[in-house]
Every structure is written in structure tokens, then in C-alpha cells.
Design an enzyme around this catalytic site. Structure first.
Site, PDB file in Angstrom:
ATOM      1  N   GLY A   7      46.804  58.722  46.813  1.00 51.74           N
ATOM      2  CA  GLY A   7      45.603  58.571  46.010  1.00 51.74           C
ATOM      3  C   GLY A   7      45.190  57.150  45.691  1.00 51.74           C
ATOM      4  N   ASP A   8      46.079  56.163  45.895  1.00 55.36           N
ATOM      5  CA  ASP A   8      45.738  54.761  45.646  1.00 55.36           C
ATOM      6  C   ASP A   8      46.547  53.894  46.603  1.00 55.36           C
ATOM      7  OD1 ASP A   8      44.556  52.524  44.519  1.00 55.36           O
ATOM      8  OD2 ASP A   8      45.909  52.447  42.795  1.00 55.36           O
ATOM      9  N   LEU A   9      46.475  54.229  47.883  1.00 52.95           N
ATOM     10  CA  LEU A   9      47.391  53.648  48.856  1.00 52.95           C
ATOM     11  C   LEU A   9      46.848  52.363  49.468  1.00 52.95           C
ATOM     12  CD1 LEU A   9      50.120  53.856  50.054  1.00 52.95           C
ATOM     13  CD2 LEU A   9      49.282  55.540  51.691  1.00 52.95           C
ATOM     14  N   TRP A  10      46.766  51.312  48.643  1.00 48.98           N
ATOM     15  CA  TRP A  10      46.510  49.983  49.165  1.00 48.98           C
ATOM     16  C   TRP A  10      47.861  49.307  49.370  1.00 48.98           C
ATOM     17  CZ3 TRP A  10      46.882  45.127  46.379  1.00 48.98           C
ATOM     18  CH2 TRP A  10      47.369  45.259  45.069  1.00 48.98           C
ATOM     19  N   ASN A  39      50.745  48.911  46.795  1.00 45.89           N
ATOM     20  CA  ASN A  39      51.486  50.081  46.322  1.00 45.89           C
ATOM     21  C   ASN A  39      52.467  50.615  47.359  1.00 45.89           C
ATOM     22  OD1 ASN A  39      50.333  49.996  43.826  1.00 45.89           O
ATOM     23  ND2 ASN A  39      48.744  51.501  44.280  1.00 45.89           N
TER      24      ASN A  39
END
Length: 289
Positions: free
Chosen positions: A196-199, A202
Site C-alpha cells: 500500500g505504500d511501496l516506495w 519502505n
């Protein structure tokens, strides 16, 4: 200086914390390395967090940990409350990532996405419905394309326009794309557990070369949501995507769908930071038209 006075008392007591050392990084929380009899731990504190932010993050970590293969690790949750989250410590590597590390991550992420998911939406009805600090509608559904458009892209776009951080013309551009929502979301697939926030920030590589996932905003959705985020700010190499596709082949045309899937994170950044993110949203909308 021990900095123990900056931690919740129950955390210090429960984990027998001897010292706390502040760490850099993060824009909405304080981070510490904790020294305990069981070894070092990582702590994140958010004294004024919206209700459920850290418990939701902890649940996402536990969900990912439950299905992660040997190629990708997820830190164990040692303590969670409304204002603090404590995880096992990761000895992060200082050097770059090589082809083997990239391939391992791609394979591991594909295996996470292949794990069975029950629906599109929340991880549990007992958790607050939010992605990060933002409240969202995560009521379970089987219609991913409608979920992405109606519950993610449209509300975020309205908020960005209302905040003055996005050209109001974006509303018309999105309205013209809405009838194509199913096409833009791609062929129907079984839902996946997505980070869901895979930059790149992370994903952590430790000194032994192992990949770790941290700071999720996890929910059940479409795996291309993660893959599009991975390409937004860079940090993942060709070997990573090639290994992913070998392990869990992507549907034809997934590259063309990337701008659609990048709209949610671009809109969140436009809302929070303004600047050039509004222009990036407009360019993505026009590319899709």
C-alpha cells in the site's frame, strides 16, 4: 542522555528499556533505537496520532509477516499502542543493492501477492478504516475497479482540488476517464495483500543482503497498486520487475496502466505537500485520456 522520558511509560516498563537513542527520518513520527535485555529494538512514537494509525500499521505488518516467503522479511511487532509501535531491529546495509538482491525482492513480493486474499478492502472489521492517517472506506467488495475509482481516486482528487493544490480542470479529466474505470484497472484478478505504500524507502536491505518490508498501509486490493508505486520515485531495478513477472506473470498492458495506479499516491502527495505534485497528477490524467 537516555531519552526515556520521551517514551510512553508502559513501553519502557513492558520491554525493560535501558536507553533510547533518537534516529533521523520520518515526517510524522519520532523514531528511536531502544536498548533492552533482549537486544536492540526500533520504536516509533506518535503522541498525537489519529486513532488507530499505529494499530493499523501493526496489523499490516503482521498480515505481511504471515505470508512472506524467505525472500522477504517483515519485522516482528513487539509492542503496539495508540501512540507507540516497537519492532525488531534491522541492521541496515550501507552499500548499494545488487542484481541478486533485486531479483530476490521481486520474487518475494510476487509470492506475497500470490497468497490468498478474501476480498478487496479491509484486513479486519475490528480495525479503523484508514490508509496511514487518512480515513478511507475499506468495506469489503469484489469490484476492484469501482473501489479504486470511487473510494480512492475520486475522494482524493476532490480533496486536492479543495485544498487548492490541484487544477480544478482535473475534475473534468477524471469524469471523462470514469466510464473506462474497468479498462484502466486491467483484467480482473484475485485480490492480493498489498503493502500500500511501496516506495523504495519502505524496503530495507540488511547487512546480510536480506530484503525487509516496513511502514505498510496494507489492505486487500490489486497487486498493480504496489508495482505502480514502486515506479513512482524509483529505487527498484529491472531485475526486480523481471523476477516478479517470472514468478507471478503480469497481465498484458500493465505498463500502460501505471499512470492510473499512480494517481492515489500522487494525489496524497499533492494534498500533503502541494508543489509540483498537482502538475504530476494532471500529466497522469492527460496521459490516460
Amino acid at each position: 542522555m537516555s531519552h526515556l522520558d520521551q517514551l510512553p511509560r508502559e513501553l519502557v516498563s513492558d520491554l525493560h528499556v535501558r536507553a533510547a537513542h533518537p534516529l533521523s527520518g520520518g515526517d510524522s513520527a519520532n523514531a528511536f533505537r531502544l536498548e533492552t535485555p533482549a537486544g536492540p529494538l526500533f520504536a516509533k512514537t506518535m503522541p498525537h496520532a489519529a486513532e488507530g494509525v499505529l494499530p493499523v500499521e501493526a496489523a499490516g505488518l503482521e498480515a505481511l509477516r504471515a505470508v512472506c516467503p524467505e525472500e522477504v522479511r517483515v519485522p516482528r511487532v513487539r509492542h503496539v499502542s495508540e501512540d507507540a509501535l516497537v519492532l525488531e531491529w534491522i541492521d541496515e546495509a550501507s552499500g548499494g543493492r545488487d542484481a541478486a538482491t533485486e531479483r530476490s525482492f521481486g520474487t518475494g513480493l510476487a509470492l506475497i501477492h500470490r497468497a490468498r486474499a478474501p476480498h478487496v478492502g479491509w484486513l479486519s472489521p475490528d480495525l479503523p478504516e484508514r490508509i496511514g492517517s487518512a480515513p478511507v472506506d475499506l468495506t469489503p467488495t469484489d469490484d476492484w475497479a469501482d473501489f479504486l475509482l470511487r473510494r480512492r481516486i475520486e475522494p482524493l482528487l476532490r480533496e486536492a482540488v479543495d485544498a487548492g493544490n490541484l487544477d480544478p480542470a482535473a475534475s473534468g479529466l477524471l469524469a471523462s476517464l470514469a466510464p473506462r474505470a474497468a479498462e484502466l484497472a486491467g483484467p480482473p484478478e484475485p485480490p492480493s495483500l498489498v503493502h500500500g505504500d511501496l516506495w523504495a524507502g519502505n524496503r530495507v536491505v540488511d547487512r546480510a543482503g536480506a530484503n525487509w518490508l516496513i511502514d505498510p498501509s496494507a489492505f486487500y486490493g490489486h497487486r498493480e497498486y504496489d508495482l505502480a508505486m514502486m515506479q513512482l520515485f524509483g529505487g527498484f531495478g529491472r531485475d526486480c520487475f523481471a523476477a516478479y513477472d517470472e514468478t507471478y506473470p503480469l497481465a498484458d498492458g500493465w505498463h500502460q496502466r501505471v499512470p492510473w495506479y499512480q494517481l492515489p499516491p500522487l494525489l496524497i502527495h499533492a494534498i500533503r505537500f502541494g508543489g509540483g505534485y498537482g502538475g504530476s497528477v494532471m500529466r497522469a490524467l492527460r496521459r490516460l485520456g
